[in-house]
Design an enzyme around this catalytic site. Structure first.
Site, mmCIF file in Angstrom:
data_model
loop_
_atom_site.group_PDB
_atom_site.id
_atom_site.type_symbol
_atom_site.label_atom_id
_atom_site.label_comp_id
_atom_site.label_asym_id
_atom_site.label_seq_id
_atom_site.Cartn_x
_atom_site.Cartn_y
_atom_site.Cartn_z
ATOM 1 N N ASP A 37 -18.326 -8.846 21.069
ATOM 2 C CA ASP A 37 -17.341 -7.921 20.096
ATOM 3 C C ASP A 37 -17.697 -6.485 20.283
ATOM 4 O O ASP A 37 -18.769 -6.025 20.549
ATOM 5 C CB ASP A 37 -17.975 -8.312 18.651
ATOM 6 C CG ASP A 37 -17.466 -9.523 18.046
ATOM 7 O OD1 ASP A 37 -16.152 -10.061 18.486
ATOM 8 O OD2 ASP A 37 -18.246 -10.408 17.459
ATOM 9 N N GLU A 91 -17.169 3.399 5.213
ATOM 10 C CA GLU A 91 -16.320 4.704 5.590
ATOM 11 C C GLU A 91 -16.141 5.492 4.380
ATOM 12 O O GLU A 91 -16.259 6.812 4.507
ATOM 13 C CB GLU A 91 -14.813 4.023 5.968
ATOM 14 C CG GLU A 91 -14.598 3.210 7.178
ATOM 15 C CD GLU A 91 -14.937 1.844 6.942
ATOM 16 O OE1 GLU A 91 -15.566 1.249 5.866
ATOM 17 O OE2 GLU A 91 -14.629 0.892 7.769
ATOM 18 N N SER A 136 -7.000 -6.810 2.174
ATOM 19 C CA SER A 136 -6.536 -7.135 3.658
ATOM 20 C C SER A 136 -5.003 -7.298 3.634
ATOM 21 O O SER A 136 -4.333 -7.051 4.768
ATOM 22 C CB SER A 136 -6.977 -8.491 4.159
ATOM 23 O OG SER A 136 -6.787 -9.315 3.181
ATOM 24 N N LYS A 166 -4.100 -2.990 2.975
ATOM 25 C CA LYS A 166 -4.906 -2.369 4.113
ATOM 26 C C LYS A 166 -4.808 -0.743 3.889
ATOM 27 O O LYS A 166 -4.776 0.115 4.614
ATOM 28 C CB LYS A 166 -4.085 -2.290 5.517
ATOM 29 C CG LYS A 166 -4.244 -3.895 5.966
ATOM 30 C CD LYS A 166 -3.833 -4.003 7.499
ATOM 31 C CE LYS A 166 -4.494 -5.010 8.158
ATOM 32 N NZ LYS A 166 -3.420 -6.155 8.511
ATOM 33 N N TYR A 167 -5.124 -0.579 2.471
ATOM 34 C CA TYR A 167 -5.240 0.762 2.153
ATOM 35 C C TYR A 167 -6.153 0.680 0.880
ATOM 36 O O TYR A 167 -6.202 -0.264 -0.068
ATOM 37 C CB TYR A 167 -4.182 1.518 1.842
ATOM 38 C CG TYR A 167 -3.126 1.128 0.801
ATOM 39 C CD1 TYR A 167 -3.282 1.232 -0.605
ATOM 40 C CD2 TYR A 167 -2.004 0.640 1.283
ATOM 41 C CE1 TYR A 167 -2.313 0.403 -1.342
ATOM 42 C CE2 TYR A 167 -0.977 -0.018 0.322
ATOM 43 C CZ TYR A 167 -1.342 0.040 -1.061
ATOM 44 O OH TYR A 167 -0.217 -0.328 -1.680
ATOM 45 N N ASP A 186 -15.868 -18.240 14.180
ATOM 46 C CA ASP A 186 -16.523 -17.833 15.153
ATOM 47 C C ASP A 186 -16.935 -19.310 15.787
ATOM 48 O O ASP A 186 -17.222 -19.671 17.154
ATOM 49 C CB ASP A 186 -17.556 -17.048 15.466
ATOM 50 C CG ASP A 186 -17.078 -15.560 15.348
ATOM 51 O OD1 ASP A 186 -15.748 -15.499 15.512
ATOM 52 O OD2 ASP A 186 -17.868 -14.687 14.920
#
Lengths: 663, 587
Positions: free
Chosen positions: A293, A334, A364, A367-368, A503
């Site tokens: 990744d 962030e 999701s 997306k803001y 995964d």
């Protein structure tokens, strides 16, 4: 210094034939030892010469044979001692506590060892987690230092797995138990490290077959010399035949093989990785492709705000203000980094103290994220989603975004209502040593494929910076499985790292799947190795280690076989020194046959302890392609294995002769 | 001496006077010629391995169809190891039992005038010998067998053993290149091998031999009247050329005459010598070249060829130099000495004798054009050592099986040395393959050393030996090596037609053939479920120089390690004795 005599005692105990029979080479050596003691006692009856020099020789042979078996046993018990130390420390971690089992509306306290899969348990602050499980309600920080050594508590939320014997440091959570007693993570680890469950890898079995086959050949050949000599009318000394046999059978590799196997598992454990089988570690050495990744493996993983780009016409300090407002209540990494950067850029945050609006969290779908203060909506997010939201495009924003992306950064667009304010540059930092590692992998002909959810341009930048040739951008977790399949179709051995439930199929399909301990139970079940430190980049260490284990085994075998040439050329002429016509075989020019034979046996015996450190540590090798390595190792262990004993036996012979040993 | 003068004569003189040089050139020419013919036939063999149509398919198809129809064999019925190997064993056993009784009844109840019957042990030995492609003859052919018996028993079994060997290699290749878990149908493979390869080539060889002047007739004696004598000498002749054809093409060996190709009617001149060498190396050599093409790895084929050629050169030049140097004893006595010509055909010289002898033991032919017993110890070592390695170039088909067991053994060591898991063309080599390859590699030395050790301890058996003692060890070692490697080359020197040797050798030959073949086909079976991909070399490059180097040394080392004591007390001791001029110390 305290001398630990325990390995010595174990080594002596392992002389028991029923234990030694697992190792055919050493078993034959022990039989030879018993035979030679018998022959010494009854030497008269077998017509053996009994002059003092011969008695010295016989005694020396017996001592050396004893040492050969002893050294083999000590190599094994030393490495067993190491693994025992590891299991002991693991056992100390295992805590017996009282668990609060929730049954309907009542809570019942039971000892932790009575917990069964499926039970729901309540864990309060500062209590040990009684057993492995999965959080079903609540969240909190867990201290896992007992297992991972990481002292910083880890935040875990619903769906995360928790390990028994770790400590909940905040809040309280409900967990569902996922392991029965004796099958917990710690139990498995203890069982694995302790050699009770250690099974031989297919390679070890194959090597054992090969060595047993060679031992059988040499047994028969030595026996045939007896009849050859008898035919030629030469009276052969049985002791010399025994020495020849022991020198010919591959005692070096035979003695070190059990130790090598245990050392392999130990080394993996020292890396804080649990391998579910020795086979997985060997497979790791054979890997051709690793799928990594980007985030967290190649880069540090946290995207940090590093720069502000207000659109022309917007004052920089005003832009900073909006940035701050949009992120003040954002607890993502962030968001925090934006607030930090605002503060360090000189924005006086004091005056916003009372200002508060309604926080719009990131989802999701949208997306803001952002904030709604009265009727002002400040949003930050990917350019695409913001553009869609406000239905506008801006050439300045697009230009800056493209530039940031090309450097591998993330452009976060900020808008106020339907007006663009500017761009915040976020960037993820490439781990400083990753380039070197990728280079090493490349030298070993291992291809690294980087998978990232980022766009093409970002992926390309990171790949270029870290030296990766192949990458896949815009990856959804399920794409990883396809990537693994694609490589497997090309007959390549694939290794990958994963931690999510998504995964799991890819981890199971890959030849080596390394799951993070912090990952979900599904991922951990599918993988064949688990990293306790949660460092995905460790996959490369495992590959190196796997290779080293195989190389050590192969090189020592080649070395051991090549040694036989020298021993033949020393012992055969010495054995038949009465036949002068065979003198030309005596290329070493030794004049004292008994001394020459003893020298060969001394070499044969003491090469074992000399190689123990190498066996336990693994041979050094330069990361390079298979052909390059082959050339180097053939010269080093093949040709070296032929020449080295000649030199050593020569030195031993002349040293013995020099100190006045004359047999 | 040819007098010099003109430039042509200069070169003639040069070659005549520098026999070491010219001999070397001759050996190299032989090696180049056999490589060229192997290369030419390789494409044909490749097509047979891959089941493709060849130029002979049109003809062979009909014959095979007919035979399969009347014998009720279904060619589409593919077997696993069990079925395949059982058919192979059963077929060979039936043929063996039939020919055994035929031989015993014919020679004992319907003897020709003057013919001596075969004892039971000699019959067992003879049948085992020809059934296993060994062709050791513990009897002398023309005196003991009628042409009728010769054709049915000897020539019949020669075809059968060659066909069986090639069929086994077809199954082995199929195990590698296919992934359906099946090895094929033995009877079909056998018929394909006979009709597409062995029969056409032996017919071709026979025709060539006829043109060279090797007799092919039904009359039994050629009567000659020497001018110096009133008596008439009868030289036995018969179907020599046809026997010679299959004997060489099928890497069988043996021969019509007891002296084999040393007899002028079996090998009249240098042309027949080179044709014979080519004809017994053509299928083994072609198979090696075909291997690279079948597995789509020319590099691998080249590497194997390189290793085999190195061994071939080692053997041929060792023999040549050994024979050329001759016995130092003789030179030391002050005699004019031009090398050891004892037991050699003067027309062929040392070089052509050496290459013939070494080619015969590199392959499993075992034919000879000289008296091996008269070789120097060094010379015989060169001829002997390929047999200690179980005939590296191998017989029809078996060469591929043998080389693969060495390759697997080597690959295991090499892969570990570079930190890779062992695999060959991405076929994983598991403990199973290592197990069977180890079994087949240790069976060979055990089959030699154990009987050798036992025989030496029985003085009654050693009493028929005439040479000095170290040579007796060499002779015995040679005999058992030849039997275990299914070679058939014989050094002689003692009375082999004794019940003990007859039965013991029969046992060695049968075990050396069928047990080892069984182990090798087991390897094929465990590969049979896996499909090779050679396009991408992810592991050790098996076509590389260093791999070949390692393979070469593994072969030498295994041979050396297994036999060094015996070699030391046999040929090496005899060699040492020659140099020391000390005879009789050990006696």
């Amino acid at each position: 210094m305290k001398i630990n005599i325990e390995p010595v005692i174990i080594a002596l105990k392992n002389f028991r034939p029923d234990r030694l029979i697992r190792n055919p080479v050493m078993f034959v050596t022990e039989i030879a030892l018993i035979m030679s003691i018998y022959l010494l006692i009854f030497s008269g009856q077998y017509g053996l010469p009994v002059s003092p020099r011969y008695i010295y020789f016989y005694t020396a042979v017996i001592i050396l044979l004893f040492l050969t078996v002893f050294f083999s046993n000590i190599a094994e018990s030393l490495s067993e001692g190491k693994s025992k130390a590891i299991t002991d420390s693991l056992k100390k971690i295992r805590q017996k506590t009282i668990a609060h089992v929730i049954e309907g509306s009542t809570i019942r306290d039971v000892p932790s060892e009575e917990l069964r899969t499926g039970m729901i348990v309540l864990v309060n602050k500062n209590e040990f987690v009684p057993n492995d499980g999965e959080i079903i309600e609540g969240s909190g920080y867990f201290n896992e230092s007992s297992i991972t050594g990481e002292s910083k508590p880890m935040m875990k939320v619903v769906g995360d797995s928790v390990t028994g014997s770790t400590v909940l440091t905040t809040d309280s959570v409900k967990i569902r138990i996922t392991a029965d007693p004796g099958e917990t993570f710690l139990d498995k680890m203890i069982a694995l490290v302790g050699n009770s469950v250690r099974e031989k890898t297919p390679n070890e079995i194959a090597l054992n077959v090969m060595l047993s086959g060679l031992t059988l050949i040499f047994l028969i050949i030595t026996a045939s010399i007896f009849s050859l000599a008898d035919f030629l009318g030469i009276n052969l000394n049985l002791f010399i035949l025994i020495v020849l046999l022991i020198c010919l059978i591959p005692t070096t590799i035979g003695a070190l093989l059990p130790a090598l196997g245990i050392a392999a598992i130990n080394k993996v454990s020292q890396f804080n990785i649990i391998a579910k089988s020795g086979r997985a570690v060997e497979n790791a050495g054979d890997i051709d492709t690793i799928i990594l990744d980007k985030t967290g493996t190649i880069t540090i993983g946290d995207r940090q705000a590093i720069n502000f780009y207000p659109v022309p016409g917007i004052d920089r300090s005003e832009f900073l203000r909006y940035c701050y407002l949009s992120s003040a209540e954002d607890v993502t990494k962030e968001g925090i980094s934006i607030v930090k950067l605002c503060e360090s850029s000189g924005l006086d945050t004091e005056k916003f103290g009372g200002l508060s609006g309604e926080f719009i969290p990131f989802t999701s779908d949208t997306k803001y994220s952002g904030v709604k203060i009265d009727d002002v909506v400040i949003l930050k997010g990917a350019m695409k989603s913001i553009s869609e939201k406000i239905g506008r495009n801006d050439s300045f924003i697009e230009g800056i975004s493209a530039e940031i992306s090309s450097k591998g950064g993330t452009a976060m667009t900020l808008c106020k209502n339907d007006q663009f304010l500017g761009v915040i540059e976020l960037n993820d930092v490439i781990k400083p040593w990753i380039r070197e590692r990728i280079e090493t992998m490349k030298n070993m002909n291992i291809k690294t494929i980087m998978c990232t959810g980022d766009n093409e341009i970002t992926a390309q930048y990171i790949a270029r910076e870290s030296g990766i040739e192949e990458f896949v951008a815009n990856v959804k977790p399920e794409d990883k499985f396809r990537e693994v399949e694609k490589e497997k179709d090309k007959q390549r051995m694939v290794a990958m790292v994963g931690d999510g439930t998504n995964d799991a199929p890819a981890l199971a399909r890959a030849d080596v799947g390394l799951a993070m301990n912090s990952g979900t139970q599904a991922a951990k079940d599918a993988a064949n190795m688990i990293d306790l430190d949660n460092d995905p980049a460790k996959l490369m260490d495992v590959i190196f280690l796997g290779k080293q284990i195989l190389i050590t085994r192969g090189s020592l075998t080649t070395f051991s076989l090549a040694n036989d040439v020298a021993k033949y050329f020393v012992i055969i002429p010495a054995m038949f020194y009465l036949i002068p016509q065979l003198g030309f075989v005596n290329i070493m020019g030794f004049t004292d046959p008994l001394l020459a034979i003893t020298s060969a046996l001394i070499f044969n015996t003491f090469i074992i302890p000399a190689l123990i450190p190498m066996a336990l540590k693994g041979v050094k090798f330069k990361a390079s392609g298979a052909d390059e390595l082959l050339k180097r190792n053939i010269i080093l262990y093949g040709a070296g294995g032929i020449i080295f004993p000649f030199i050593c036996i020569g030195i031993i012979y002349f040293l013995l002769a020099g100190v006045g040993v004359t047999w | 001496m040819i007098s010099g003068g003109s430039s042509t004569n200069f070169w003639l003189n040069f070659f005549v006077n520098n026999r070491l040089f010219s001999g070397t050139v001759i050996i190299l020419i032989y090696l180049i010629v056999i490589s060229i013919f192997g290369f030419i036939i390789a494409d044909h063999i490749k097509k047979i391995y891959l089941g493709q149509r060849t130029i002979l398919t049109g003809f062979s198809e009909k014959a095979i169809y007919f035979i399969e129809k009347i014998s009720g064999v279904d060619e589409n019925e593919s077997h696993t190891f069990k079925g395949y190997f059982f058919s192979l064993l059963f077929f060979n056993l039936m043929a063996g039992v039939f020919t055994l009784f035929f031989l015993l009844i014919q020679t004992n109840y319907f003897p020709l005038p003057g013919q001596r019957g075969f004892s039971f042990s000699l019959a067992i030995n003879t049948i085992s010998s020809f059934l296993t492609n060994t062709n050791l003859q513990n009897y002398s052919s023309p005196q003991r067998l009628s042409y009728y018996e010769l054709t049915i028993v000897i020539i019949g079994l020669m075809f059968l053993s060659a066909g069986t060997g090639f069929a086994a290699s077809m199954a082995f290749i199929r195990g590698i290149i296919k992934d359906d878990g099946k090895l094929g149908n033995f009877f079909h493979d056998f018929l394909v091998a006979i009709f597409e390869l062995i029969l056409p080539l032996s017919l071709l060889a026979t025709v060539i031999f006829l043109f060279i002047g090797i007799p092919e007739t039904t009359s039994s004696f050629l009567y000659i009247h020497p001018f110096f004598s009133k008596s008439v000498i009868g030289i036995p002749i018969g179907p020599v050329a046809s026997l010679e054809g299959i004997k060489n093409i099928g890497t069988n060996g043996g021969g019509f005459y007891g002296a084999n190709a040393g007899y002028p009617f079996e090998n009249p001149n240098w042309i027949s010598n080179i044709v014979e060498v080519v004809s017994f190396t053509i299928i083994p050599m072609g198979s090696i070249f075909a291997l690279g093409r079948v597995l789509e790895s020319r590099n691998f084929g080249r590497m194997v060829f390189g290793v085999i050629m190195s061994l071939f050169m080692l053997s041929a030049f060792f023999t040549f130099f050994g024979e050329y140097a001759g016995l130092p004893t003789m030179s030391n006595l002050g005699l004019f000495y031009t090398g050891n010509f004892l037991g050699k055909e003067i027309a062929l010289g040392i070089s052509q004798t050496s290459i013939f002898a070494s080619g015969a033991t590199m392959t499993s032919t075992g034919a000879t054009n000289s008296a091996l017993n008269a070789f120097t110890p060094a010379g015989i070592l060169g001829v002997l050592f390929p047999m200690l390695l179980n005939d590296p170039l191998g017989g029809v088909g078996t060469g591929i099986l043998n080389i693969f067991t060495y390759v697997i053994f080597t690959i295991f060591l090499v892969a570990l040395m570079v930190g890779k898991l062992p695999e060959l063309f991405s076929l994983k080599i598991s403990s199973k393959e290592i197990k069977y390859s180890t079994y087949s590699l240790i069976t060979h030395p055990l089959l030699i050393v154990v009987p050798l050790g036992i025989t030496l301890l029985i003085p009654a058996l050693m009493s028929s030996f005439v040479s000095p003692r170290p040579d007796q060890i060499t002779e015995l070692l040679y005999e058992f090596s030849s039997a275990a490697a299914n070679n058939g080359s014989a050094m002689g020197g003692f009375q082999v037609n004794q019940a003990f040797f007859n039965i013991l050798e029969a046992g060695i030959m049968l075990t050396g053939r069928f047990l080892v073949m069984g182990f090798q086909l087991m390897i094929a079976q465990s590969f049979a479920f896996k499909k090779p991909k050679v396009t991408y070399g992810r592991s050790v490059n098996v076509g590389s120089f260093w791999f070949g180097f390692m393979l070469f040394f593994t072969m030498i080392l295994l041979g050396l390690l297994s036999f060094f004591p015996v070699l030391a007390l046999g040929p090496l001791l005899a060699w040492g004795k020659d140099f020391n001029l000390l005879i009789g110390v050990i006696h």
